[in-house]
Design an enzyme around this catalytic site. Structure first.
Site, short mmCIF file in Angstrom:
data_model
loop_
_atom_site.label_atom_id
_atom_site.label_comp_id
_atom_site.label_asym_id
_atom_site.label_seq_id
_atom_site.Cartn_x
_atom_site.Cartn_y
_atom_site.Cartn_z
N ASP A 1 0.81 -1.22 0.00
CA ASP A 1 0.00 0.00 0.00
C ASP A 1 0.84 1.27 0.00
O ASP A 1 2.03 1.27 0.35
CB ASP A 1 -0.86 0.03 1.27
CG ASP A 1 -1.99 -0.99 1.23
OD1 ASP A 1 -1.98 -1.84 0.33
OD2 ASP A 1 -2.85 -0.92 2.11
N HIS B 1 3.74 -2.36 2.99
CA HIS B 1 3.84 -1.01 2.41
C HIS B 1 5.16 -0.88 1.65
O HIS B 1 6.23 -1.03 2.25
CB HIS B 1 3.76 0.04 3.53
CG HIS B 1 2.47 -0.01 4.28
ND1 HIS B 1 2.23 -0.94 5.26
CD2 HIS B 1 1.32 0.71 4.16
CE1 HIS B 1 1.00 -0.77 5.73
NE2 HIS B 1 0.43 0.21 5.07
#
Ligand code: NI
Length: 527
Positions: free
Chosen positions: A323, A467
C-alpha cells in the site's frame, strides 16, 4: 496497360525476373513467396520515385507524401460528406473544446469517438484539481479500402502548464470495430518486442527515460504509418521525456514492424499507404460488435492467469499486497518479484502515482494488479459520500491516464469502511479488499521482523498487508519470497486469489475451505 505493369506480367517486367534469377536453379518459388516479393518491389519502386509521379507508378495506386516521422495524413476533402462533431460544454471550471469527425457510413466510429473524447475530458478534469482547459482536435490518418484512422490531438492546460497528447483510433469499416492503436500489433508479446525496439531507437534521444517506455495501452495509444509503411509511434509531451521536449516519436522500419503486426495491422498499413480519392465506406456496419477483439487488446493486461486455479484443492495461493506507493524503491521490489515469478497487488495513492508514473506503468506491464487506495489516504468512514467518491474517482482517473486500465479493487485506508463506503465502492465497480495478515511493517522497520511475520502468517488464501514505501519492507521481500517458495506457496494477485469479486463487498481473505465466508477476520487497525 498490362504491358506496363511488371506485377501482372512476370515475363515482361524488369524487377520480378531479376528476383527469379536469384533463386537456386530448379527451385520453384511458391506463389505466396512471389506475391511477397512483388509487394516489396512495389514498395521500393514507389519509394524511389518519391519526389513526384514517375513513369513507374502511373498505373499503380497513388501514394501519400509526408515526413518520415509523422503518421500519414488524409485530406478530409478526399472523404465526401465528412462532418465535424463538437462538444464545447465546459466541465465545471474547465474550458472544453472538443471536435471529432463523422465519416459517412462509419456511425459506430463516430459514436465511439464521442465516448472516447467525453472520457478524456472527464479523466483530465478528475485527475487534476488544477485543470483549466482541454481541447481535442482531429485529423484523418487513413481513409482507404476498409479502414479509417482518426488521430486526435489533445491539448491540456492545468496548474503545471500546457501539454499536447496524441491518440489514434483505427476503424474497420466491415466489422464496425474501432481499434486502439495497440490492436495494430498481434499480441502482448509483440507489443513488448515493439517496446524493446522503441527503447533502442530512443536510447540517445534527449531526455527520454527508458523506464517510462512500457508496453501498456496508454503509452502506445498513438501509432500509424509513414508514407513508406514504416511504423510510427508517437508519445505525448511529458509522457516519456520532460514536457519541454514536446512530442517524441520513433520510426520502426517496415521490415522490422511487419512480424509484429496483427492481420488488421497489415490491412491498416496497406490502407494508410495509398491515396483513395473520393473515399466512401463500401458496406457500412450498422453497429459496433458487442464483444471486443477476440484476442484481447495488447497493452491491457489481464489481472489473472487463466491457467492457474487457486480453488484447486492442492493449490497454495496467497496474495502479497503493498500500500501507499509507489515508492522510490518499488522498482527493486518489482525486480525481486520478477526473479521469483511472483505476482502482487499494489494499492496506490494519488501523490505517489503522480510522482512515479513510470513505476505505475511498469507494475501493470509486469502483470501485477493495481488497486485504488485514495488520493489523500483519509479515514473514509469519516467522510461524506461526495468526498469518498472524489477520493476514489481521482485515483481511477490518474491510473487510467498512465496505463489505460480500469481498476476493479480498492482498499480503504486503515481498513476503515462503512455502508457509505460500500455504496460508493459498489457504484465505482470496486470490491473492497481488506487483509488477513497485518505485518505492521510501518511500525517495525526491520526486514527480519517483516519476513517472519509474513512467513508465520502465511496460509492458503491469505491476503498480506505491507507497504512498499518503506525500505525495510523492500529489503524483506527477496528473503520472504525465498521462504514462501520453499513452503510451496504461489504468490498471486488479489483478483487471481478471489476470482470474480462483487463490487462494494469487503473481502478479508479467501480460505479455500470456506470460499463463501469472507465477512469475518481481518484487521481494524494499522495500515
Ligand atoms: Ni495505507
Amino acid at each position: 496497360m498490362k504491358d506496363a505493369s511488371p506485377l501482372t506480367n512476370e515475363s515482361t517486367g524488369s524487377a520480378v525476373p531479376a528476383v527469379r534469377r536469384a533463386s537456386p536453379p530448379g527451385a520453384t518459388a511458391p506463389p505466396r513467396l512471389l506475391a511477397a516479393v512483388a509487394a516489396v518491389v512495389l514498395a521500393v519502386s514507389a519509394c524511389s520515385s518519391g519526389g513526384g509521379p514517375g513513369p513507374d507508378n502511373e498505373d499503380g495506386p497513388e501514394r501519400p507524401t509526408g515526413p518520415a516521422d509523422e503518421l500519414t495524413a488524409v485530406d478530409p476533402a478526399e472523404v465526401p460528406g465528412v462532418e465535424e462533431r463538437t462538444d464545447g460544454e465546459d466541465d465545471g471550471d474547465v474550458a472544453v473544446d472538443v471536435a471529432y469527425p463523422a465519416v459517412p457510413g462509419a456511425d459506430p466510429l463516430t459514436e465511439r469517438l464521442g465516448e472516447i473524447t467525453a472520457a478524456e475530458v472527464s479523466d483530465f478534469t478528475g485527475a487534476n484539481p488544477g485543470a483549466k482547459r482541454i481541447s481535442v482536435d482531429w485529423g484523418l490518418s487513413a481513409a482507404a479500402e476498409d479502414v479509417v484512422a482518426v488521430r486526435l490531438v489533445q491539448r491540456e492546460e492545468d496548474s503545471e502548464g500546457e501539454r499536447t497528447g496524441y491518440a489514434t483510433y483505427w476503424y474497420d469499416t466491415g466489422s464496425g470495430h474501432t481499434a486502439y492503436a495497440t490492436e495494430l500489433i498481434a499480441d502482448q508479446a509483440g507489443l513488448a518486442d515493439l517496446n524493446g525496439l522503441v527503447r533502442e531507437r530512443l536510447a540517445d534521444t534527449e531526455g527520454v527515460d527508458p523506464d517510462a517506455l512500457q508496453p501498456v495501452l496508454r503509452v502506445y495509444d498513438s501509432m500509424g504509418f509513414n508514407p513508406d509503411g514504416d511504423l510510427v509511434v508517437e508519445f505525448d509531451a511529458g509522457q516519456v521525456a520532460p514536457v519541454k521536449e514536446g512530442r517524441v516519436s520513433a520510426v520502426v522500419p517496415r521490415a522490422d514492424a511487419e512480424p509484429l503486426l496483427s492481420e488488421f495491422g497489415v490491412r491498416a498499413r496497406d490502407a494508410a499507404t495509398v491515396v483513395e480519392r473520393g473515399f466512401a465506406v463500401a458496406s457500412p456496419a450498422a453497429a459496433a460488435p458487442k464483444d471486443g477483439p477476440a484476442e484481447g487488446v495488447p497493452g491491457l493486461l489481464p489481472e489473472r492467469d487463466p491457467d492457474l486455479d487457486c480453488t484447486a484443492p492442492d493449490s497454495k495461493c496467497l496474495a502479497l499486497t503493498f500500500d501507499d506507493g509507489p515508492g522510490e524503491r518499488t522498482p527493486e521490489l518489482l525486480d525481486a518479484l520478477a526473479e521469483h515469478d511472483a505476482k502482487a497487488t499494489f494499492f496506490v495513492t494519488g501523490g505517489p502515482v503522480r510522482e512515479h508514473p513510470e513505476t505505475v506503468r511498469r507494475t501493470y506491464a509486469e502483470g501485477h494488479e493495481l488497486g485504488n487506495h485514495t488520493v489523500e489516504h483519509p479515514d473514509l468512514a469519516r467522510l461524506g459520500k461526495g468526498a469518498i467518491r472524489e477520493e476514489l474517482d481521482t485515483v481511477d482517473d490518474l491510473v487510467r491516464r498512465e496505463t489505460g486500465a480500469d481498476m476493479s479493487l480498492m482498499r480503504p485506508p486503515y481498513g476503515s469502511t462503512d455502508d457509505q463506503v460500500e455504496e460508493v465502492a459498489a457504484d465505482l465497480g470496486h470490491a473492497q479488499i481488506i487483509w488477513s495478515v497485518d505485518t505492521n511493517d510501518w511500525k517495525d522497520r526491520k526486514a527480519g521482523v517483516v519476513v517472519d511475520r509474513v512467513v508465520d502468517g502465511a496460509e492458503p488464501g491469505a491476503i498480506i498487508l505491507m507497504h512498499d514505501i518503506h525500505g525495510s519492507t523492500v529489503d524483506a521481500v527477496p528473503r520472504m519470497l525465498e521462504k514462501l517458495d520453499e513452503k510451496g506457496y504461489t504468490m498471486v494477485t488479489v483478483s487471481q486469489l478471489l476470482g470474480d469479486t462483487e463490487p462494494g463487498r469487503a473481502y478479508y481473505d479467501a480460505p479455500p475451505e470456506r470460499p463463501e465466508d469472507a465477512e469475518d477476520g481481518g484487521g481494524d487497525q494499522g495500515d
